[in-house]
Design an enzyme around this catalytic site. Structure first.
Site, mmCIF file in Angstrom:
data_model
loop_
_atom_site.group_PDB
_atom_site.id
_atom_site.type_symbol
_atom_site.label_atom_id
_atom_site.label_comp_id
_atom_site.label_asym_id
_atom_site.label_seq_id
_atom_site.Cartn_x
_atom_site.Cartn_y
_atom_site.Cartn_z
ATOM 1 N N GLY A 17 -14.502 9.478 -0.140
ATOM 2 C CA GLY A 17 -13.805 8.868 0.994
ATOM 3 C C GLY A 17 -13.085 9.911 1.828
ATOM 4 N N THR A 191 -25.734 18.958 -10.388
ATOM 5 C CA THR A 191 -26.040 18.835 -8.955
ATOM 6 C C THR A 191 -27.558 18.833 -8.745
ATOM 7 O OG1 THR A 191 -24.003 19.950 -8.375
ATOM 8 C CG2 THR A 191 -25.712 19.926 -6.689
ATOM 9 N N CYS A 379 6.557 -7.576 1.368
ATOM 10 C CA CYS A 379 5.796 -8.781 1.019
ATOM 11 C C CYS A 379 6.340 -9.405 -0.283
ATOM 12 C CB CYS A 379 4.309 -8.471 0.954
ATOM 13 S SG CYS A 379 3.310 -9.954 1.186
ATOM 14 N N HIS A 505 3.168 -5.878 5.984
ATOM 15 C CA HIS A 505 2.888 -4.609 5.299
ATOM 16 C C HIS A 505 2.833 -3.451 6.304
ATOM 17 C CE1 HIS A 505 1.517 -6.331 1.376
ATOM 18 N NE2 HIS A 505 1.274 -7.390 2.134
ATOM 19 N N GLU A 507 2.854 -0.437 5.720
ATOM 20 C CA GLU A 507 2.121 0.717 5.183
ATOM 21 C C GLU A 507 0.674 0.783 5.681
ATOM 22 O OE1 GLU A 507 3.026 -1.951 3.522
ATOM 23 O OE2 GLU A 507 1.607 -2.531 1.952
HETATM 24 N N1 GLN Z 1 2.118 -13.187 -3.801
HETATM 25 C C1 GLN Z 1 2.827 -13.259 -2.562
HETATM 26 C C2 GLN Z 1 2.190 -14.217 -1.580
HETATM 27 O O1 GLN Z 1 1.060 -14.592 -1.750
HETATM 28 C C3 GLN Z 1 2.965 -11.884 -1.937
HETATM 29 C C4 GLN Z 1 1.670 -11.299 -1.487
HETATM 30 C C5 GLN Z 1 1.744 -9.831 -1.243
HETATM 31 O O2 GLN Z 1 2.685 -9.155 -1.663
HETATM 32 N N2 GLN Z 1 0.753 -9.272 -0.581
HETATM 33 O O3 GLN Z 1 2.809 -14.604 -0.625
#
Ligand code: GLN
Length: 537
Positions: A17, A191, A379, A505, A507
């Site tokens: 990757g 290889t 999250c 998220h 990130e």
């Molecule tokens: N399990 C939680 C939800 O479904 C958080 C999901 C997560 O952290 N991506 O809302």
């Protein structure tokens, strides 16, 4: 259109990757428009229903696609947003072909792997090439040459070469060059075997990239060149690098960029690496260091949280600070208490699912709140910090998320209303980029400098609207919401130096030169915390 196909030999986990991302980057540095595709030969339709122990983190795209983590690498290296179509799986290919068969589109014919499956593979690759409006598509074929699962994809690649011609299709084979400890010699036999395997499928590699601890020595390169029938200058070393972001420069130094340009008869500008080099220079010359704890249940496989690790790397370069990540298994906190958190300068609780280890995360959130340690909850981490607050401050001892305790008397985190009638688990969460409205003057606004942001989501549960007033009254301030104002996206505290959580998220959108604002702030406040505590830790 030019295609570069990257295959892997000998063993998996060679960093294909990163090789793919780096090749794409080298071409992009020459002003070419480039995109990358990942082929995953497994039968799953997408990565969404697999746990991180299978293939590492599930990466989420703008369009909500739940994909292989390599797409995260492509996005970070190319600073581009890819789509769900950029991840091709056996599941997707077969689903399309079978649906077509049911419609009667192959009427009268026997539907076969060759040509029908291979046609569909090529159709998808070409479609992405055209839609992305690029000069070059780099395609990474997952798995190792010789796997039964990847056969149809390699056959499709061979056909692509036949149709498009050798000036337009290039094969790069990545292999392992083991070194025997006793003699210290680089061994080329594996290889040779994997190239033989590739040739038996009708594919002759144009370039061989050899993974080893050190650069390949002259002898090794000559041997590979001779036995694998690849020009000497097309045998490239992929030695261990201090940072994955150095790999494009390592390839560039060996002339890989010019070699590819020549082979594919491409014309570009002289390569531009100024900002990329500056990024690395900052990363390699830190002026300070901090320790950030990541508390999760998949900490034994580092790739489970790869986007957080990379986000912190981006922040590290921006702030010229070395970040030591302390990986903490949340189940260990449940058993041994918060001892392991002593001395860290910041705590991050990433996303997650399910009951196992969740109480440990709640304890970590409590520890950060009470000890005024900079905290970022993402999250699941955001949701569990709400649970912790409801238990400790609102006094609901039994507070929980209904994901973890359906019978809780205080369901402060509950299923999203639109999720109630969903019975299929694949691809049905609230996914992808969603609009978030940030309150002016808040800490979050200070970090994002915008009242409207789009961040990526992946969740089924949310803060239960019935508890928002109570939570706010006691000091958990919701400074980010969705457009309707009903769905909570960010919380922050006013009586804590830095305690923030997001339902989204950040990130997934962090890039080397544009770090995630929340990760960047966590590190900044961790530095502050360290200083104000007299560096005691
Ligand atoms: N399990 C939680 C939800 O479904 C958080 C999901 C997560 O952290 N991506 O809302």
């Amino acid at each position: 259109m030019k295609y570069i196909i990257v295959t892997g030999g000998v063993i998996s986990g060679l960093g294909k990757g990163i090789t793919t991302s780096s090749i794409a980057k080298i071409l992009q540095a020459r002003g070419l428009k480039v995109t990358a595709i990942k082929i995953d030969p497994y039968l799953n339709y997408d990565a969404g229903t697999m746990n991180p122990y299978q293939h590492g983190e599930v990466f989420v795209l703008e369009d909500g696609g739940e994909v292989d983590l390599d797409l995260g690498n492509y996005e970070r290296f190319l600073d581009a947003n890819l789509t769900f179509d950029h991840n091709i799986t056996t599941g997707k290919i077969y689903k399309t072909v079978i649906e077509r068969e049911r419609k009667g589109e192959y009427l009268g014919k026997t539907v076969q792997i060759i040509p029908h499956i291979t046609e569909e593979i090529k159709r998808r690759i070409k479609k992405i090439a055209i839609e992305s409006n690029v000069d070059v598509v780099v395609i990474e074929v997952g798995g190792t040459v010789g796997d039964i699962e990847s056969m149809p994809f390699l056959e499709a690649a061979r056909e692509l070469w036949l149709e498009e011609g050798s000036r337009n299709v290039l094969f790069v084979h990545t292999t392992l060059i083991p070194v025997l400890d006793v003699v210290g010699e680089q061994k080329t036999k594996p290889t040779q075997h994997s190239v033989k395997e590739l040739r038996s499928l009708g594919i002759q590699p144009d370039i061989i990239i050899g993974r080893a601890k050190e650069y390949l020595n002259d002898d090794t390169r000559r041997k590979i060149s001779l036995f694998c029938s690849v020009p000497y200058e097309a045998v490239i070393s992929a030695p261990d690098a201090k940072s994955i972001y150095e790999v494009p420069l390592i390839f560039e130094k060996q002339g890989l960029g010019e070699y590819i340009m020549g082979k594919l008869q491409l014309w570009g500008e002289p390569p531009e690496w100024k900002e990329w080099k500056k990024f690395l220079e900052n990363l390699y010359n830190p002026k300070d260091e901090v320790t950030i704890a990541i508390v999760g249940k998949y900490v034994h496989l580092r790739d489970s949280y790869i986007s957080h690790r990379e986000s912190l790397t981006h922040a590290a370069s921006r702030l010229k600070v070395k970040i030591n990540i302390k990986w903490i298994d949340s189940e260990r906190i449940e058993e041994n208490g918060t001892e392991e958190l002593k001395g860290v300068h910041g705590i991050l609780i990433p996303g997650g699912f399910g009951k196992r280890g969740s109480e440990g995360k709640i304890l970590a959130a409590k520890y950060a709140r009470e000890h005024k340690i900079p905290f970022l909850g993402i999250c699941f981490g955001f949701q569990l910090a709400v649970v912790e607050f409801a238990r400790s401050i609102l006094g609901y001892e039994d507070a929980n998320s209904t994901e973890l305790s359906p019978a809780t008397s205080a369901p402060v985190i509950d299923l999203l209303p639109e999720q109630r009638n969903i019975n299929k688990l694949g691809g049905t969460m609230r996914l992808g980029a969603q609009k978030v409205i940030i309150e002016k003057g808040s800490l979050a606004y200070n970090l994002y400098r915008s009242e409207v942001i789009y961040e990526r989501h992946r969740h089924r549960y949310e803060v239960n609207p019935d508890y928002i007033d109570e939570l706010e009254k006691k000091g958990m301030h919701f400074s980010g919401k969705d457009e309707s104002g009903v769905r909570m996206e960010i919380f922050e505290f006013r009586n804590h130096p830095f305690y923030i959580g997001s339902q989204f998220h950040p990130e997934f959108k962090s890039r080397p030169l544009r770090p995630s604002p929340l990760h960047l702030a966590l590190v900044k406040y961790a530095l502050k915390y360290k200083k104000s505590n007299g560096d005691s830790s």
